[in-house]
Design a protein around this motif. Structure first.
Motif, PDB file in Angstrom:
ATOM      1  N   UNK B  10     -43.602  21.816  -4.942  1.00  0.00           N
ATOM      2  CA  UNK B  10     -42.304  21.244  -5.145  1.00  0.00           C
ATOM      3  C   UNK B  10     -42.481  20.082  -5.919  1.00  0.00           C
ATOM      4  N   UNK B  11     -43.340  19.117  -5.735  1.00  0.00           N
ATOM      5  CA  UNK B  11     -43.279  17.922  -6.554  1.00  0.00           C
ATOM      6  C   UNK B  11     -43.577  18.434  -7.974  1.00  0.00           C
ATOM      7  N   UNK B  13     -42.386  20.900  -9.518  1.00  0.00           N
ATOM      8  CA  UNK B  13     -40.853  21.245 -10.031  1.00  0.00           C
ATOM      9  C   UNK B  13     -39.925  20.220 -10.332  1.00  0.00           C
ATOM     10  N   UNK B  14     -40.156  19.246  -9.447  1.00  0.00           N
ATOM     11  CA  UNK B  14     -39.410  18.022  -9.703  1.00  0.00           C
ATOM     12  C   UNK B  14     -39.755  17.487 -10.750  1.00  0.00           C
ATOM     13  N   UNK B  15     -41.005  17.437 -10.991  1.00  0.00           N
ATOM     14  CA  UNK B  15     -41.700  16.799 -12.394  1.00  0.00           C
ATOM     15  C   UNK B  15     -41.071  17.291 -13.608  1.00  0.00           C
ATOM     16  N   UNK B  16     -40.826  18.728 -13.523  1.00  0.00           N
ATOM     17  CA  UNK B  16     -40.536  19.376 -14.746  1.00  0.00           C
ATOM     18  C   UNK B  16     -39.226  18.714 -15.298  1.00  0.00           C
ATOM     19  N   UNK B  17     -38.188  18.034 -14.678  1.00  0.00           N
ATOM     20  CA  UNK B  17     -37.273  17.760 -15.192  1.00  0.00           C
ATOM     21  C   UNK B  17     -37.388  16.321 -15.905  1.00  0.00           C
ATOM     22  N   UNK B  18     -38.588  15.566 -15.285  1.00  0.00           N
ATOM     23  CA  UNK B  18     -38.887  14.468 -15.866  1.00  0.00           C
ATOM     24  C   UNK B  18     -39.472  14.757 -17.236  1.00  0.00           C
ATOM     25  N   UNK B  20     -39.171  17.472 -18.956  1.00  0.00           N
ATOM     26  CA  UNK B  20     -37.994  17.901 -20.130  1.00  0.00           C
ATOM     27  C   UNK B  20     -37.264  16.752 -20.875  1.00  0.00           C
ATOM     28  N   UNK B  21     -36.862  15.737 -20.019  1.00  0.00           N
ATOM     29  CA  UNK B  21     -36.059  14.727 -20.658  1.00  0.00           C
ATOM     30  C   UNK B  21     -36.975  13.893 -21.546  1.00  0.00           C
TER      31      UNK B  21
END
Lengths: 288, 281, 264
Positions: B10-11, B13-18, B20-21
């Motif tokens: 889960x962590x 997947x959360x890191x993916x948005x960081x 990507x940005x």
């Protein structure tokens, strides 16, 4: 029974009320004008040729574009759904609120949410098309859209998860279930309607997007050749319905067909809206 | 062990948005900033001539164009949107309010290319009919963008108005005000931070919109001399030329994207400032 | 249904009342909330309305300045007169509410400065002159016994005040309209004992200028500060009398049961 006396009104009150009604009227008029005009002009041009399986420059069929829209949307949601919901689960169920990582994720999603789609398109072109070497392709387009809709899915899923009463979690833990099991068995099912609402919202953005796809998926008006190339067809260029509509209206050669395409696109959007309304209603019913 | 594994997934997947940005910012900056240096920051931002074939890359007309069109869109959307939000929140009965509310949601769901198309086939001919220019103009773009951001202004303002405690309204009535004055003198000011948010969100959408603008704005890369002259925005500049640009030209377009991104980040900062101020209250 | 609400002191016996209520019936949807109520409120006195929850005492208060108009499905029958004028047929709601001010259960200052809160009513009715407004604001805050606490921070946001101060500010806001009657709907029930004491003290001083009608669930409060008390039960007015008589020698058995704490 007493009826309140009709009060002689202050002039300013009348003025204010008139302006308020006018504002609402203008909004309603804009909506009816746009929807009405497009349907009125488009429906007479809906001919069988427009729906023939193959696109030629004579029939300007929209069927391939429609199929591509479905493929593109499904592919990007397939990628965005696990990532977005996973991130939301981490933020709500696992992370301590306010720690550094959570703040970074928040800032990142907020930033992503504000970025214009043309910037996503540009990034997709630089990264997926060029750096990854995928060329203008279904895959590059879908990946670009994935990043674009990610914040929508994270946001709505977060809200849905936060709406789940704590008693559900405590109930799960009380039975001796592990954290993961509690999340999957006790929390996720009751958050599902809200999450689906977010997915429909994201679907709407995928269906209507043009700027992010022009330079990532390209404008080839055919369905990728899955029968011939198998999975390799993912790297074929293709245009979605919205891109198709843009191309038609820019060429200016097939005005009638452009109207008809617009009407079909509008119909898709209308049905997505109805679906969303349905999901939201369902959500309200199941809310404890 | 298994639990740790799940948590790590889960962590991640959360890191993916960081990721990507960061990746988006990195790619744009790495490609864009050196180009700005090569062209010269002043020649780039303040240059008034855009002629890629002669290596003249001044984007001042596009910056001005974006500002004009966005301001015009706000002039259209803010008055109508706020009044509509007040109507929905404080004046409409349940039935008609429900219908109009659903209509506004539908308006929000219409793709921007559809707005552009509508502008092209309806608004542009109307403006052309006035006899000034060919109809592709600041005013067409402003009108279309204004309608496009209307739902944002209406929905966000309405939510803010709905959240105002009923006790404020009742307090005003108890002082002998009528419904209209109670709404506009107490309820609306109490929702001001939410209303400001709705306007800034609309501003961000108008600034970043590409397709609706490019179809109706005329796209001449020069300073406009009236409301009826054509204009090119930053977003239009990118989408018009990215398809065929190569070499230096292409890099300058990416640099244009960086400028646009900076504008959007400023809008995001403004949003956060409003939100913080609202919370302090 | 008992309808012979003959009271110990019929309203006719009060000289020159501010408000007279005659044969008032109020229905909420199909629920008969006020049953044939007859009562008069004497000028420049404090009248307390007591009774168990759901007895209709707040409903009566909200009828007096027609705040009940906001409640959907609320139907009124009977007459209420303010200095002889029928409030339903001869007065506009806005005019009525200017003359009959109200203070609510929860303090509800507007999210603006202390000064703007008090000046709000006068401004809304067209007073623009700064000197007149300044005078009104000071006078109202003084009458509400809060001037000394806030005079140095009139420009600060009213939401920064304590609950008790907010409630006195709301009283000042109502007084700035120079009303004839002040309605107080359980206005101390959300406050701590110290703030309550301050407001009770304030009500005592208001009596010299205003007619105060207060609803309270606190019998001791009614006993301490009111001149007259009315007892309501299940939508009926059981009894009204001067406070001393009411608490010491109630005429009705139900009143006795209530004031001696046997139910409620």
């Amino acid at each position: 029974m007493k009826v309140p006396k009709d009060a002689p009104e202050r002039f300013s009150s009348k003025l204010i009320r008139g302006a308020t009604y006018a504002g609402a009227g203008l909004t309603a008029a804009a909506l009816m004008l746009i929807v009405g005009y497009i349907l009125y002009k488009g429906i007479p041009f809906l001919t069988p040729e427009l729906f023939s399986w193959n696109y030629t420059s004579e029939n300007v069929s929209l069927t391939p574009a429609l199929v591509n829209t479905v493929l593109m949307s499904l592919l990007s949601l397939l990628l965005a759904f696990p990532v977005g919901v996973g991130a939301a689960i981490y933020l709500v169920e696992y992370a301590k609120p306010g720690n550094r990582f959570v703040r970074a994720v928040r800032i990142a999603t907020e930033t992503l949410q504000g970025i214009p789609s043309i910037i996503f398109g540009m990034f997709g072109m630089l990264f997926f098309v060029t750096a990854c070497g995928w060329g203008l392709s279904l895959m590059a387009g879908a990946c670009t859209l994935t990043i674009m809709v990610l914040p929508v899915i994270i946001r709505t899923s977060e809200e849905a998860l936060m709406g789940v009463p704590n008693a559900y979690r405590q109930g799960g833990f009380g039975l001796g279930a592990g954290h993961g099991l509690v999340v999957f068995r006790c929390v996720l099912p009751s958050a599902l309607p809200g999450i689906i609402g977010g997915v429909v919202l994201a679907l709407g953005r995928c269906v209507g997007e043009v700027a992010a796809l022009l330079f990532t998926a390209g404008t080839v008006a055919q369905v990728p050749d899955f029968a011939g190339k198998g999975i390799g067809a993912l790297f074929d260029s293709c245009r979605t319905l919205a891109v198709h509509m843009y191309a038609l209206s820019c060429e200016g050669l097939h005005v009638g067909e452009a109207y008809a395409t617009a009407a079909v696109l509008l119909a898709v959007v209308l049905s997505l809206n109805a679906l969303l309304a349905f999901v939201v209603k369902k959500m309200e019913v199941t809310k404890p | 062990m298994r639990e740790k594994c799940i948590r790590a997934c889960f962590a991640a997947t959360a890191a993916i948005s960081i990721a990507a940005t960061l990746l988006i910012c990195a790619f744009l900056l790495v490609n864009g900033v050196p180009t700005m240096a090569k062209v010269g920051l002043f020649d780039f931002l303040l240059g008034t001539t855009w002629r890629p074939e002669n290596n003249l890359y001044g984007i001042a007309p596009m910056i001005v164009g974006s500002i004009y069109v966005t301001a015009g869109a706000l002039l259209v959307a803010v008055p109508a949107g706020l009044l509509c939000a007040v109507f929905l929140s404080c004046f409409a009965g349940a039935r008609f309010g429900g219908i109009l509310g659903a209509g506004v949601e539908l308006l929000a769901g219409i793709p921007s290319v559809m707005y552009g198309f509508f502008g092209l086939v309806v608004i542009v001919p109307c403006i052309r009919g006035l006899g000034v220019g060919n109809g592709m103009s600041i005013i067409s773009a402003s009108l279309i963008l204004g309608v496009m951001i209307l739902p944002t202004v209406v929905t966000v303002s309405r939510n803010a108005l709905d959240a105002v405690p009923a006790s404020y309204y009742e307090g005003a009535l108890a002082l002998g005000m009528d419904h209209e004055h109670a709404v506009y003198k107490v309820v609306v000011p109490a929702a001001s931070s939410g209303i400001a948010t709705s306007i800034v969100l609309g501003l961000g959408r108008a600034l970043g919109e590409t397709m609706a603008v490019v179809m109706v704005a005329g796209n001449n890369p020069a300073f406009p001399n009236s409301l009826f002259s054509g204009v090119r925005t930053l977003t239009a500049n990118i989408v018009l030329e990215m398809g065929y640009a190569t070499g230096m030209h292409r890099e300058v377009l990416i640099a244009t994207g960086v400028v646009l991104l900076v504008f959007i980040l400023l809008v995001t900062l403004l949003l956060n400032a409003i939100r913080e101020k609202g919370e302090v209250k | 249904m008992i309808s012979n609400n003959l009271t110990q002191t019929p309203y006719e016996s009060i000289g020159n009342p501010v408000i007279t209520v005659e044969n008032l019936n109020l229905f909420y949807r199909n629920y008969h909330t006020l049953k044939n109520v007859n009562i008069a409120f004497p000028r420049k006195q404090v009248t307390a309305i007591i009774g168990p929850s759901g007895c209709g005492k707040s409903t009566l208060l909200k009828t007096l300045n027609r705040m009940n108009d906001l409640v959907e499905g609320c139907v009124v029958d009977g007459s209420v007169r303010l200095n002889g004028q029928d409030i339903f047929t001869e007065l506009r709601p806005t005019e009525l509410r200017q003359r009959v001010g109200m203070v609510f259960q929860q303090p509800n200052p507007f999210p603006m400065s202390i000064y703007d809160n008090v000046a709000f009513g006068p401004r809304a009715h067209g007073i623009r002159s700064k000197s007149i407004l300044d005078g009104l604001v000071e006078q109202s805050l003084r009458h509400a016994a809060i001037w000394d606490e806030v005079k140095d921070r009139l420009k600060r946001n009213a939401l920064g005040l304590s609950g008790g101060q907010q409630q006195r500010l709301c009283i000042a806001r109502a007084l700035a309209m120079e009303p004839e009657v002040l309605l107080m709907d359980e206005s101390t029930s959300a406050l701590d004992p110290a703030s309550t004491a301050k407001i009770e003290e304030l009500i005592q001083t208001l009596r010299s200028r205003y007619t105060v009608i207060m609803v309270t669930h606190n019998m001791q409060q009614a006993r301490r500060i009111s001149d007259r008390t009315a007892f309501f039960l299940l939508g009926e007015m059981i009894e009204v009398n001067d406070t001393k008589t009411m608490f010491n020698h109630p005429a009705d058995e139900r009143t006795l049961d209530y004031v001696s704490g046997r139910f409620g």
